[in-house]
Design a protein around this motif. Structure first.
Motif, short mmCIF file in Angstrom:
data_model
loop_
_atom_site.label_atom_id
_atom_site.label_comp_id
_atom_site.label_asym_id
_atom_site.label_seq_id
_atom_site.Cartn_x
_atom_site.Cartn_y
_atom_site.Cartn_z
N LYS A 39 -13.08 8.71 26.31
CA LYS A 39 -13.37 9.91 27.09
C LYS A 39 -14.27 9.62 28.27
CE LYS A 39 -12.97 13.46 23.47
NZ LYS A 39 -13.70 14.54 22.76
N GLU A 40 -15.11 8.60 28.14
CA GLU A 40 -16.09 8.31 29.18
C GLU A 40 -15.44 8.07 30.54
OE1 GLU A 40 -17.88 6.55 25.34
OE2 GLU A 40 -15.91 6.94 26.22
N ILE A 41 -14.22 7.52 30.53
CA ILE A 41 -13.58 7.19 31.80
C ILE A 41 -13.26 8.44 32.61
CG2 ILE A 41 -11.52 6.14 32.85
CD1 ILE A 41 -11.60 4.05 30.67
N PHE A 42 -12.87 9.53 31.92
CA PHE A 42 -12.62 10.79 32.63
C PHE A 42 -13.85 11.23 33.41
CE2 PHE A 42 -9.54 11.19 29.10
CZ PHE A 42 -8.39 11.57 29.81
N LEU A 43 -15.03 10.80 32.97
CA LEU A 43 -16.29 11.30 33.52
C LEU A 43 -16.94 10.32 34.49
CD1 LEU A 43 -17.73 12.72 30.16
CD2 LEU A 43 -16.28 13.88 31.85
N PHE A 44 -16.24 9.24 34.85
CA PHE A 44 -16.79 8.31 35.84
C PHE A 44 -17.13 9.10 37.11
CE2 PHE A 44 -14.90 3.93 34.43
CZ PHE A 44 -15.74 3.96 33.32
N PRO A 45 -18.31 8.86 37.69
CA PRO A 45 -18.82 9.76 38.74
C PRO A 45 -18.06 9.75 40.05
CG PRO A 45 -20.26 7.85 38.46
CD PRO A 45 -19.29 7.83 37.32
N THR A 63 3.42 7.48 30.89
CA THR A 63 4.44 6.65 30.23
C THR A 63 3.80 5.57 29.36
OG1 THR A 63 5.58 6.89 32.37
CG2 THR A 63 6.76 5.75 30.64
N ASN A 64 2.77 5.95 28.64
CA ASN A 64 2.16 5.08 27.62
C ASN A 64 2.12 5.87 26.31
OD1 ASN A 64 1.23 2.50 28.93
ND2 ASN A 64 0.20 3.96 30.27
N ARG A 65 3.19 5.80 25.56
CA ARG A 65 3.33 6.65 24.38
C ARG A 65 2.30 6.32 23.30
NH1 ARG A 65 4.43 11.58 24.33
NH2 ARG A 65 4.66 12.32 22.20
N ASP A 66 1.74 5.13 23.34
CA ASP A 66 0.80 4.71 22.29
C ASP A 66 -0.66 4.93 22.68
OD1 ASP A 66 2.77 3.85 20.42
OD2 ASP A 66 3.08 2.05 21.61
N ILE A 67 -0.91 5.62 23.79
CA ILE A 67 -2.27 6.03 24.12
C ILE A 67 -2.52 7.39 23.48
CG2 ILE A 67 -3.75 6.93 25.96
CD1 ILE A 67 -2.92 4.76 27.74
N THR A 68 -3.58 7.49 22.70
CA THR A 68 -3.96 8.75 22.08
C THR A 68 -5.33 9.18 22.63
OG1 THR A 68 -5.09 7.66 20.24
CG2 THR A 68 -2.75 8.13 19.95
N GLY A 69 -5.71 10.41 22.28
CA GLY A 69 -7.03 10.86 22.71
C GLY A 69 -7.08 12.35 22.93
N ASN A 70 -8.22 12.82 23.39
CA ASN A 70 -8.46 14.23 23.71
C ASN A 70 -9.12 14.30 25.07
OD1 ASN A 70 -9.26 13.73 20.59
ND2 ASN A 70 -8.07 15.60 20.79
N LEU A 71 -8.97 15.44 25.71
CA LEU A 71 -9.67 15.63 26.97
C LEU A 71 -11.15 15.91 26.69
CD1 LEU A 71 -7.21 17.75 29.15
CD2 LEU A 71 -7.53 15.27 29.09
N PRO A 72 -12.03 15.45 27.56
CA PRO A 72 -13.47 15.66 27.36
C PRO A 72 -13.92 17.01 27.92
CG PRO A 72 -13.15 14.43 29.35
CD PRO A 72 -11.77 14.69 28.80
N GLU A 73 -15.19 17.29 27.79
CA GLU A 73 -15.80 18.39 28.54
C GLU A 73 -16.11 17.85 29.93
OE1 GLU A 73 -16.26 21.52 27.75
OE2 GLU A 73 -15.41 21.29 25.74
#
Length: 387
Positions: A226-232, A241-251
């Motif tokens: 999640k940290e990458i979504f928050l890079f400043p 097109t990466n079916r094996d990437i999982t995760g959730n969106l951050p705040e």
């Protein structure tokens, strides 16, 4: 005193006149000129060698006896005459860059662009690692093949690296070298580089100064940090097109700089956070073909820069907030193949610039929107398989 003044004025005028008739000095050294001409002669020119890239044969302007600093695609330092930039992208080049290539005699290169040529499935030479002054390197769409040499990741001054759309691969060892040495990287584009043996967990160690990260179709596996979504400074994040990437969106943080978020065809789960409304700079959002659930937050109304929104093929449900009328830059919207119910969000039909709309395969109900007749650019609308 006046005589002295006119004397100096005469001398100055004479220097200006003489300089206007003197020939411009040749900046390029003979060694660099020979190296470039030899490099040119190792390739044949093939119009279709650049794939789908538009281009022309830049090296045809390279003539022996002329100043190489004036050749098409060549940039020189105006003080030293050293070749510091070489842009031969889309130049119809057909051949390979071997270890003995004269390209590697250009020790002062800072920017090198060989994208959109045909290097005949050759491997990247480890000697690229000798360009210690390089800040920008683009080898995308160039029909390269094989494992990216670890020497490439010793280029510690790289700001931009693009290896997209060739037959390249990268293992965990090489990626660790990238993380260790490319601490100044701002633009990292690895679209279609095979990274199937690279752990997504190691991505968290990327430089937080990244502005653009493209990992499309890399076959990378695991939970996305999640940290990458928050890079400043991150403006572009492409993981599609990466079916094996999982995760959730951050705040998401307030004042997030994200402009492009493309998660098409991944395996993200969970609901959309209400902090989605903090992405006030975003212009392109594709969350389609994932496993998102729940309702879409009303904070969507704050994404006033959006031109493209796709939520198709998820498991969203409930009423869709009728806030789309605020998104007056929207051109394409796709909500198809979800479980949205309730009244059709008719405010979308007040967005004059709309080009394409797909609300099919949901459970929307209500009257057919009469406002459609007022949308001058709408060329595609799908409301089928609703109520």
């Amino acid at each position: 005193m006046w005589a002295l003044f006119f004397f100096f004025f005469f001398i100055l005028h004479l220097q200006v006149v003489c300089s206007s008739f003197s020939p411009s000095p040749i900046l390029c050294s003979p060694e660099q000129s020979v190296a470039l001409l030899h490099f040119k002669n190792t390739f044949s020119l093939y119009e279709y060698g650049s794939g789908f890239c538009d281009g022309y044969p830049k090296t045809e302007s390279w003539k022996e006896g002329s100043d190489c600093c004036l050749w098409d695609g060549v940039t020189c330092d105006t003080f030293t005459g050293h070749v510091i930039g070489l842009d031969l992208s889309s130049s119809w080049l057909r051949g390979s860059v071997n270890d003995d290539s004269s390209l590697f005699l250009l020790h002062h290169l800072q920017k090198l662009n060989l994208a959109c040529n045909n290097f005949l499935e050759s491997q990247i030479s480890s000697r690229f690692g000798k360009f210690t002054k390089l800040t920008h390197l683009n080898l995308s769409d160039s029909n390269l093949f094989g494992l990216v040499p670890t020497e490439m990741f010793l280029l510690s001054h790289l700001i931009s690296l693009d290896l997209s759309n060739s037959g390249l691969s990268m293992d965990q060892h090489g990626f660790n070298k990238l993380l260790q040495n490319l601490t100044e990287i701002r633009y990292l584009h690895l679209d279609s580089v095979d990274m199937s043996t690279v752990s997504t967990g190691s991505l968290v160690n990327l430089s937080s100064s990244l502005i653009s990260l493209n990992l499309k179709n890399t076959q990378i596996q695991g939970k996305f940090p999640k940290e990458i979504f928050l890079f400043p400074f991150l403006q572009t994040l492409i993981l599609s097109t990466n079916r094996d990437i999982t995760g959730n969106l951050p705040e998401f943080n307030k004042c997030s700089p994200l402009k492009v978020l493309d998660l098409f065809g991944c395996n993200f789960q969970g609901s959309l956070p209400s902090s989605l409304g903090n992405l006030t700079e975003i212009t392109y959002m594709d969350l389609s073909w994932n496993g998102f659930t729940g309702q879409v937050p009303t904070s969507l109304s704050k994404l006033v820069q959006l031109t493209w929104l796709s939520l198709t093929r998820n498991n969203f449900s409930g009423k869709f907030p009728d806030v789309l009328g605020n998104l007056n830059k929207l051109e394409t919207i796709d909500l198809s193949f979800n479980n949205f119910s309730g009244q059709l969000p008719t405010s979308i039909f007040n967005v004059n610039g709309l080009l394409s709309l797909d609300f099919s395969y949901n459970q929307f109900q209500g009257q057919f929107p009469t406002q459609i007749s007022g949308l001058p650019y709408l060329g595609d609308i799908k409301l089928n398989n609703n109520f």
